[in-house]
Design an enzyme around this catalytic site. Structure first.
Site, mmCIF file in Angstrom:
data_model
loop_
_atom_site.group_PDB
_atom_site.id
_atom_site.type_symbol
_atom_site.label_atom_id
_atom_site.label_comp_id
_atom_site.label_asym_id
_atom_site.label_seq_id
_atom_site.Cartn_x
_atom_site.Cartn_y
_atom_site.Cartn_z
ATOM 1 N N GLU A 1 82.274 21.972 61.960
ATOM 2 C CA GLU A 1 82.231 23.308 61.341
ATOM 3 C C GLU A 1 80.995 24.156 61.684
ATOM 4 O O GLU A 1 80.520 24.927 60.836
ATOM 5 C CB GLU A 1 82.360 23.188 59.800
ATOM 6 C CG GLU A 1 83.610 22.451 59.355
ATOM 7 C CD GLU A 1 83.694 22.255 57.832
ATOM 8 O OE1 GLU A 1 83.139 23.068 57.071
ATOM 9 O OE2 GLU A 1 84.336 21.274 57.402
ATOM 10 N N ARG B 1 69.106 31.309 44.405
ATOM 11 C CA ARG B 1 70.225 31.262 45.340
ATOM 12 C C ARG B 1 71.293 32.282 44.980
ATOM 13 O O ARG B 1 71.706 32.386 43.828
ATOM 14 C CB ARG B 1 70.859 29.872 45.326
ATOM 15 C CG ARG B 1 70.046 28.887 46.107
ATOM 16 C CD ARG B 1 70.291 29.041 47.591
ATOM 17 N NE ARG B 1 71.359 28.185 47.995
ATOM 18 C CZ ARG B 1 71.188 26.964 48.510
ATOM 19 N NH1 ARG B 1 69.996 26.500 48.731
ATOM 20 N NH2 ARG B 1 72.210 26.225 48.818
ATOM 21 N N TRP C 1 85.965 31.582 44.882
ATOM 22 C CA TRP C 1 84.688 32.027 45.429
ATOM 23 C C TRP C 1 84.770 33.421 46.059
ATOM 24 O O TRP C 1 83.933 33.820 46.860
ATOM 25 C CB TRP C 1 84.136 30.970 46.404
ATOM 26 C CG TRP C 1 83.829 29.679 45.668
ATOM 27 C CD1 TRP C 1 83.790 29.509 44.309
ATOM 28 C CD2 TRP C 1 83.532 28.385 46.229
ATOM 29 N NE1 TRP C 1 83.488 28.198 44.003
ATOM 30 C CE2 TRP C 1 83.325 27.487 45.157
ATOM 31 C CE3 TRP C 1 83.419 27.911 47.549
ATOM 32 C CZ2 TRP C 1 83.009 26.138 45.349
ATOM 33 C CZ3 TRP C 1 83.106 26.564 47.736
ATOM 34 C CH2 TRP C 1 82.897 25.692 46.651
ATOM 35 N N HIS D 1 73.379 15.220 48.435
ATOM 36 C CA HIS D 1 72.527 16.218 47.782
ATOM 37 C C HIS D 1 71.061 15.852 47.892
ATOM 38 O O HIS D 1 70.201 16.601 47.457
ATOM 39 C CB HIS D 1 72.911 16.358 46.308
ATOM 40 C CG HIS D 1 74.348 16.727 46.126
ATOM 41 N ND1 HIS D 1 75.334 15.796 45.913
ATOM 42 C CD2 HIS D 1 74.966 17.926 46.170
ATOM 43 C CE1 HIS D 1 76.501 16.405 45.817
ATOM 44 N NE2 HIS D 1 76.308 17.694 45.969
ATOM 45 N N LYS E 1 64.471 37.286 44.139
ATOM 46 C CA LYS E 1 64.600 36.092 44.987
ATOM 47 C C LYS E 1 63.403 35.996 45.936
ATOM 48 O O LYS E 1 62.761 34.955 46.058
ATOM 49 C CB LYS E 1 65.908 36.202 45.784
ATOM 50 C CG LYS E 1 66.075 35.145 46.854
ATOM 51 C CD LYS E 1 67.177 35.551 47.832
ATOM 52 C CE LYS E 1 67.306 34.558 48.968
ATOM 53 N NZ LYS E 1 67.833 33.260 48.542
ATOM 54 N N SER F 1 81.619 19.133 57.582
ATOM 55 C CA SER F 1 80.507 19.796 58.254
ATOM 56 C C SER F 1 79.458 18.780 58.696
ATOM 57 O O SER F 1 79.237 17.774 58.023
ATOM 58 C CB SER F 1 79.866 20.832 57.331
ATOM 59 O OG SER F 1 79.435 20.235 56.140
ATOM 60 N N LYS G 1 78.055 24.170 36.143
ATOM 61 C CA LYS G 1 78.654 25.512 36.114
ATOM 62 C C LYS G 1 78.703 26.097 34.709
ATOM 63 O O LYS G 1 78.991 25.400 33.752
ATOM 64 C CB LYS G 1 80.072 25.454 36.686
ATOM 65 C CG LYS G 1 80.079 24.997 38.123
ATOM 66 C CD LYS G 1 80.549 26.059 39.072
ATOM 67 C CE LYS G 1 80.141 25.646 40.458
ATOM 68 N NZ LYS G 1 81.092 25.947 41.497
ATOM 69 N N GLU H 1 83.382 12.798 45.039
ATOM 70 C CA GLU H 1 81.997 12.367 44.910
ATOM 71 C C GLU H 1 81.923 11.109 44.043
ATOM 72 O O GLU H 1 82.637 10.998 43.059
ATOM 73 C CB GLU H 1 81.236 13.513 44.236
ATOM 74 C CG GLU H 1 79.804 13.234 43.970
ATOM 75 C CD GLU H 1 79.145 14.441 43.296
ATOM 76 O OE1 GLU H 1 79.376 15.583 43.757
ATOM 77 O OE2 GLU H 1 78.445 14.232 42.311
ATOM 78 N N GLU I 1 86.619 23.940 38.687
ATOM 79 C CA GLU I 1 85.858 25.086 38.192
ATOM 80 C C GLU I 1 86.745 26.155 37.558
ATOM 81 O O GLU I 1 86.368 26.786 36.577
ATOM 82 C CB GLU I 1 85.090 25.656 39.382
ATOM 83 C CG GLU I 1 84.407 26.968 39.182
ATOM 84 C CD GLU I 1 83.820 27.435 40.515
ATOM 85 O OE1 GLU I 1 83.397 26.580 41.323
ATOM 86 O OE2 GLU I 1 83.816 28.643 40.753
HETATM 87 N N1 GLN Z 1 84.568 20.689 54.563
HETATM 88 C C1 GLN Z 1 83.482 21.223 53.811
HETATM 89 C C2 GLN Z 1 82.175 20.680 54.367
HETATM 90 O O1 GLN Z 1 82.127 19.577 54.767
HETATM 91 C C3 GLN Z 1 83.582 20.896 52.349
HETATM 92 C C4 GLN Z 1 82.472 21.526 51.556
HETATM 93 C C5 GLN Z 1 82.625 21.406 50.070
HETATM 94 O O2 GLN Z 1 83.346 20.571 49.585
HETATM 95 N N2 GLN Z 1 81.940 22.227 49.314
HETATM 96 O O3 GLN Z 1 81.177 21.343 54.379
#
Ligand code: GLN
Ligand code: ZN
Length: 778
Positions: free
Chosen positions: A504, A535, A581, A714, A24, A453, A123, A685, A625
């Site tokens: 957050e 990553r 995760w 993104h 990395k 967040s 994925k 999304e 996933e």
């Molecule tokens: N609540 C999380 C954020 O806003 C959701 C993140 C996610 O869906 N991966 O960061």
């Protein structure tokens, strides 16, 4: 071609990122321009050399093809694309006259450049690793570029090793590819198999010329029913591919590995081809039985490789049971070997690096190096008989018993609480009752919100690093985070959002944050695994019964709520995502573990409600996933995954609005699950696919609140007011405005403030315009 025997013990692949993430660092230094390609190559060669030495020291043979050459600078699927010359036309400038692509070009294809988007990322089977999706069209010109494969093999030879080159197999390569831009409707990359095979044949010839005895072709697509390519076509392709490759005169012996599940109906097709060895995942799949006579006869003439050491999890496991499976496979052929079920790149290097873990827990674990040792042990058992490894098998069994009886693994009051659950604990009041009760939130039509967040600024990250180093006291850190929360609340009020979030800032990661506060989890120091490219993530270890010693988010959420009259959403990570995760205990069904996590979250929700939080979001971005690769396994999965979400949320009062968030737009694939979650509002999304998902939503009759994202987080791009308005109008045309929410695609943590503020301003302005338009139009 002369065939040497397949090695008795092997692994399908080894972590490539380096014990201390050396790769990395080197790759990122190259990207930053601080080292050149020669230096990067030298460091990579050093890593590969160290890995071979390590694997030999752990018991793999030096000169019998048991050490795989499984290195990659970025991704194994991209490597295959480069090896067969499948470079998308937008990157044609990167291809040299002889058809090769240099390292800088390789990374450009992976990461994009200017207007030229990188290969898409998605994925890899049911793992948390992301591969790059090849783009194949009717005119993609294939050509063989085996130089890197040959060079790594030759590098090993020069160091005294006879290793086994590894390459993604042709069927999986095409099955995972997507049609290139401009391909006619109905075109499938697998249609190009006949054109690709000669190129694979050429690669194999180059490896044979270099002296390789065996080559490993990875064909996980054969085990999956969850890929785009139709099953019939995949099965047909297996026969075509391996009959053709097998017929080549100059080639190494072929080992086809099928990780991530049972071969099932693909086995007869593969067995009928001349490949010399077949690898079975005997952790996810089982020893084949009930075989037709022709398949049984073909298998009897091949080397069968028993993937009995779990490459996808970190437990030491039941070694005696693993050896039983090796012996069962040996009933099908006189030639059997031991392997891992998958490549070991899903697990960290070495538990011996973990000085801070409880030594008792360490005894139950096996990271990559320990798993190599287990393979070597079982291989010895194969050669010298079970008695020869009796001590090792007994030690593993004793460790399992120690684990089963250790404090924290089975906690009586957690188990009693689970056992006492009733159906009613999984259901809330009906939706209409909830809608009526939630009217007290007094939200406008098309309410606006964010996913949770706000940007994680350098200041926030630095404060956390200083807390870890002891340079900030806990109180000082809390104060810094509260200041950040206040800024985020003020900003949202100025912007005019309707349902606010605290942002957050205190979360290092949406799973690890909870893992650190719950009982039953441990966090590693060096347990990094590759997520994509350079990553890495450091999954927590979920080893024991889960419970919540004290509230985890209440102080942050109530502080945020105290600053505003608008509702602030409490933010939690859902049980499925917490499991997906983390490295999860393997000694009980996932559903049991998920319900324990759910109960902890249920208590958190009760505490949030009791302190005045009226909207609570439980994120489940990993719901898709973990969906099993085999259709037959999917209903049971949906049952426990949805059930654990409902258990977490069903204690909420009718007046509490429960939101969930999923990070993808494959709404059609999981619509039944989403409906069953029974959240009041679901955000997904949608921006990148230009709201295409609203067709699925309206076709499905989904009748709860829904927030298809209008801002692609993104990308640093700021969508214009017109653009957002267009997306919203598209949505309002299909979904009643009374159920529609307005929000970005996902959390804003990776974005900068400048583009975030501008984008949110545009979202609010567009929403106002659509609201007015809607009321004017009646
Ligand atoms: N609540 C999380 C954020 O806003 C959701 C993140 C996610 O869906 N991966 O960061
Ligand atoms: Zn998301």
């Amino acid at each position: 071609m002369t065939t040497s025997a397949f090695p008795k013990g092997t692994i399908l692949g080894y972590p490539r990122i380096g014990r201390r993430r050396e790769l990395k660092r080197a790759v990122e230094a190259f990207w930053a321009g601080s080292i050149d390609a020669a230096e990067l190559e030298a460091r990579a060669a050093e890593l590969r050399a160290a890995n071979r030495d390590r694997l030999a020291a752990l018991g793999l043979g030096r000169d019998d093809s048991s050490i795989p050459e499984s290195f990659s600078y970025y991704d194994q699927v991209l490597d295959a694309a480069i090896a067969v010359g499948a470079v998308p036309s937008r990157f044609a400038r990167l291809v040299a006259e002889d058809g090769s692509v240099d390292l800088a070009g390789y990374f450009t294809i992976a990461r994009g450049e200017g207007e030229d988007l990188p290969l898409e990322m998605t994925k890899w089977f049911d793992s948390n690793y992301h591969y790059l999706v090849p783009e194949i069209g009717p005119d993609t010109a294939f050509s063989a570029h085996g130089d890197r494969l040959v060079a790594e093999f030759a590098e090993a030879r020069a160091a005294g090793y006879l290793t086994r080159p590894v390459l993604v197999g042709p069927v999986t390569f095409l099955a995972l590819a997507k049609p290139a831009d401009g391909a006619p409707a109905g075109f499938r990359p697998l249609d190009r198999l006949v054109d690709l095979l000669p190129v694979y044949g050429r690669l194999l010839a180059q490896l044979a010329e270099a002296g390789a005895s065996w080559v490993q072709l990875d064909e996980p697509a054969l085990v999956s029913e969850s890929i785009d390519a139709p099953r019939d076509l995949v099965l047909e392709s297996v026969g075509a591919a391996y009959d053709a490759l097998g017929a080549a005169e100059q080639r190494p012996a072929i080992f086809v590995a099928a990780p991530y599940g049972g071969l099932d109906d693909a086995l007869p097709a593969l067995a009928a081809t001349p490949v010399e060895a077949i690898g079975f995942d005997l952790v996810k799949g089982s020893v084949p039985s009930g075989l037709d006579p022709a398949t049984a006869e073909s298998l009897a003439g091949k080397a069968l490789v028993a993937g009995v050491i779990d490459g996808h999890n970190i437990w030491r496991g039941d070694l005696a049971a693993a050896f039983d499976r090796v012996e069962a496979l040996a009933n099908l052929s006189g030639e059997v070997s031991v392997s891992t079920s998958t490549s070991l790149f899903h697990v960290p290097h070495d538990v011996a690096d973990e000085s801070k873990l409880d030594p008792r827990l360490v005894g139950w674990l096996a990271f990559a190096d320990q798993k190599v040792g287990q393979v070597a042990t079982l291989a010895t058992g194969l050669v010298s008989g079970r008695e020869a490894i009796g001590e090792a098998l007994d030690a593993a069994t004793a460790s399992l018993a120690d684990r089963a009886g250790a404090p924290g693994v089975r906690v009586p009051n957690v188990r009693e609480r689970l056992a006492a659950l009733r159906d009613g604990d999984f259901s809330r009041d009906d939706f209409d009752t909830r809608v009526a009760a939630q009217a007290s939130l007094e939200l406008p039509e098309l309410p606006t919100t964010t996913i949770g967040s706000f940007p994680q600024t350098g200041d926030i990250r630095r404060a956390r690093a200083r807390l870890v180093k002891g340079e900030l006291t806990h109180e000082e850190y809390v104060q810094a985070m509260r200041e950040e929360i206040e800024r985020v609340i003020r900003l949202q009020e100025e912007l005019g959002l309707d349902v606010l979030v605290h942002g957050e800032p205190e979360r290092n990661d949406m799973v690890q944050y909870f893992a650190e506060l719950l009982e039953g989890f441990a966090v590693t120091e060096h347990g990094w695994v590759q997520s994509y490219g350079s990553r890495c993530t450091r999954p927590s270890i979920l080893w024991g019964d889960v419970s919540r010693p004290e509230p985890m988010t209440v102080a942050w959420s109530t502080y945020a709520q105290s600053l505003t009259a608008k509702p602030v959403k409490g933010m939690l990570t859902g049980p499925v995502t917490i499991l997906a995760w983390s490295f999860v205990r393997d000694d009980q069904p996932l559903g049991d573990t998920a319900r324990q996590v759910a109960l902890a979250l249920r208590d958190e929700i009760a505490d949030l409600e009791a302190s005045g939080i009226r909207v609570i979001q439980v994120d489940e971005p990993a719901l898709r996933e973990l969906l099993p690769l085999k259709r037959a396994d999917q209903p049971a999965y949906l049952d426990w995954s949805v059930g654990s979400f409902r258990l977490a949320t069903a204690g909420a009062a009718a007046a509490t609005q429960v939101h969930t968030h999923l990070c993808y737009s494959e709404f059609g694939v999981v619509i039944d699950a989403i409906r069953e979650l029974d959240a009041d509002v679901t955000s997904i999304e949608a921006a990148r696919s230009r709201m295409e998902v609203v067709d699925d939503i309206s076709a499905s009759g989904f009748d709860h609140g829904i927030g298809p994202g209008v801002y692609d987080i993104h990308s640093p791009r700021v969508p214009s007011i017109d653009e957002v308005q267009g997306l919203l109008e598209r949505a309002v045309a299909e979904i009643p405005a009374s159920r529609l929410w307005v929000n970005p695609d996902c959390g804003l943590k990776t974005r900068g403030y400048e583009e975030t503020v501008a984008s949110l301003e545009h979202i609010i302005a567009a929403t106002r315009a659509v609201r007015e338009g809607a009321s004017v139009g009646g």
